[in-house]
Write an enzyme that holds these catalytic residues in place. Structure first.
Site, mmCIF file in Angstrom:
data_model
loop_
_atom_site.group_PDB
_atom_site.id
_atom_site.type_symbol
_atom_site.label_atom_id
_atom_site.label_comp_id
_atom_site.label_asym_id
_atom_site.label_seq_id
_atom_site.Cartn_x
_atom_site.Cartn_y
_atom_site.Cartn_z
ATOM 1 C CE1 TYR A 23 -4.481 -1.085 -4.927
ATOM 2 C CE2 TYR A 23 -5.093 -3.401 -4.944
ATOM 3 C CZ TYR A 23 -4.799 -2.249 -4.250
ATOM 4 O OH TYR A 23 -4.822 -2.255 -2.871
ATOM 5 C CE1 TYR B 85 -5.133 1.811 4.126
ATOM 6 C CE2 TYR B 85 -3.566 0.660 5.524
ATOM 7 C CZ TYR B 85 -3.951 1.124 4.288
ATOM 8 O OH TYR B 85 -3.140 0.896 3.225
ATOM 9 C CB VAL C 136 -0.205 -5.929 4.090
ATOM 10 C CG1 VAL C 136 -1.492 -5.358 4.638
ATOM 11 C CG2 VAL C 136 -0.270 -6.128 2.606
ATOM 12 C CB SER D 263 -0.924 0.034 1.214
ATOM 13 O OG SER D 263 -2.006 -0.826 0.999
ATOM 14 C CE LYS E 8 -3.878 0.721 -1.215
ATOM 15 N NZ LYS E 8 -4.512 0.295 0.060
#
Ligand code: DON
Length: 304
Positions: A189, A240, A258, A64, A67
């Protein structure tokens, strides 16, 4: 004068001795194979001094963390139009949560949760000639390092098992917030998440966000105001449902993945990357969080 090397060494020694290092992510089968005892930290100051300890030169899956880089490329390509399709509010939910997306009519809360990042992938596919090649070149340019690669085993592993991402993409499609075919968007992705880097490479790559949009080679990738906005989104949404805790304990804009990596930065001062693959209950690196908390406590370098 702060002795950064001594501080990193002490944090490393404490972390590596910890009995509970969290749990390696298993929902992407390829990540389950990673040794939980890996631990690295790398720091780069605004003046270009570098300090590292432990496994800071071993490759890991950035997941992530990518991103943020996808968002910055999308911002460079289409600017403010992004915000017609993705919001900038913290979600307070796990990264792969779906019900909020349905309740909010297919507009993801922010570009750093999975559904938001999938919309950003869609934007990149629509605006890049050769999306996967062009995105990799962008990362290599930011890092000043041509050796950075996708790990195809990791990408394929997630392609075969990432059912919640398929669910998110179809939900987005049902709300007409995905322009390209689901398979094509998710292929991009999954590759983006499967980029591998070392702590040292990630620290260099993120330098532009601490340096008003200019990378280590002094090339302008974003305007100062755009870099500022990305840092704000990292601070409020980078972890998050643990974003509040990270701001509370660490006090820096940052992003986790992760794979166990965390990048954090203090504008005009430094970028720091930690990697320890064991995650806490919220899916963020357990030792990485503790290491950064210790770093900002000891150095008193945070945005607050
Ligand atoms: O889409 C996924 O689930 C992964 N490729 C990335 C998730 C992730 O890294 C969340 N981070 N803490």
């Amino acid at each position: 004068m702060l002795d950064f090397q001594a501080i990193l060494n002490a944090i490393y020694n404490k972390g590596i001795a910890a009995k509970n290092k969290g749990t390696v992510a298993t929902y992407i089968p390829e990540l389950a194979e990673v040794d939980i005892n890996n631990f690295g930290i790398h720091l780069r100051t605004a003046q270009g001094e570098e300090f590292g300890v432990g496994d800071d030169n071993k490759l890991f899956s950035i997941q992530s963390i990518s991103k943020v880089l996808a968002l910055s490329k999308a911002m460079a390509l289409i600017g403010e139009d992004i915000w017609k399709r993705v919001d900038v509010e913290p979600s307070g939910d796990p990264f792969n949560h779906l019900s909020q997306l349905e309740l909010e009519n297919g507009i993801p809360r922010n570009p750093l949760i999975n559904s938001g990042a999938i919309v950003i992938s869609d934007i990149l596919i629509s605006n890049l000639k050769n999306p996967k090649e062009d995105f990799l070149s962008y990362i290599r340019d930011l890092a000043g390092d041509e050796s950075i690669q996708y790990n195809l085993d990791v990408a394929n592993s997630e392609k075969a098992t990432g059912f919640k991402n398929y669910a998110a993409a179809y939900l987005l499609k049902s709300f007409k917030n995905l322009q390209n075919p689901v398979e094509e968007v998710l292929d991009f992705y999954f590759h983006q998440c499967a980029i591998e880097m070392t702590c040292s490479q990630l620290t260099k790559t993120f330098f532009f966000l601490s340096n008003q949009g200019k990378c280590i080679l002094n090339k302008v990738h974003l305007r100062k105001s755009q870099a500022k906005r990305i840092n704000a989104i990292m601070l409020t949404c980078g972890f998050y449902d643990e974003a509040g805790e990270f701001a509370f304990e660490v006090g820096l804009p940052g992003k986790s993945g992760v794979g166990g990596g965390i990048v954090a930065l203090l504008p005009d001062q430094f970028v720091i990357t930690c990697w320890s693959p064991g995650l806490n209950a919220k899916g963020n690196s357990k030792l990485g969080m503790l290491a950064l908390e210790e770093f900002t406590t000891q150095t008193k370098l945070s945005i607050f």
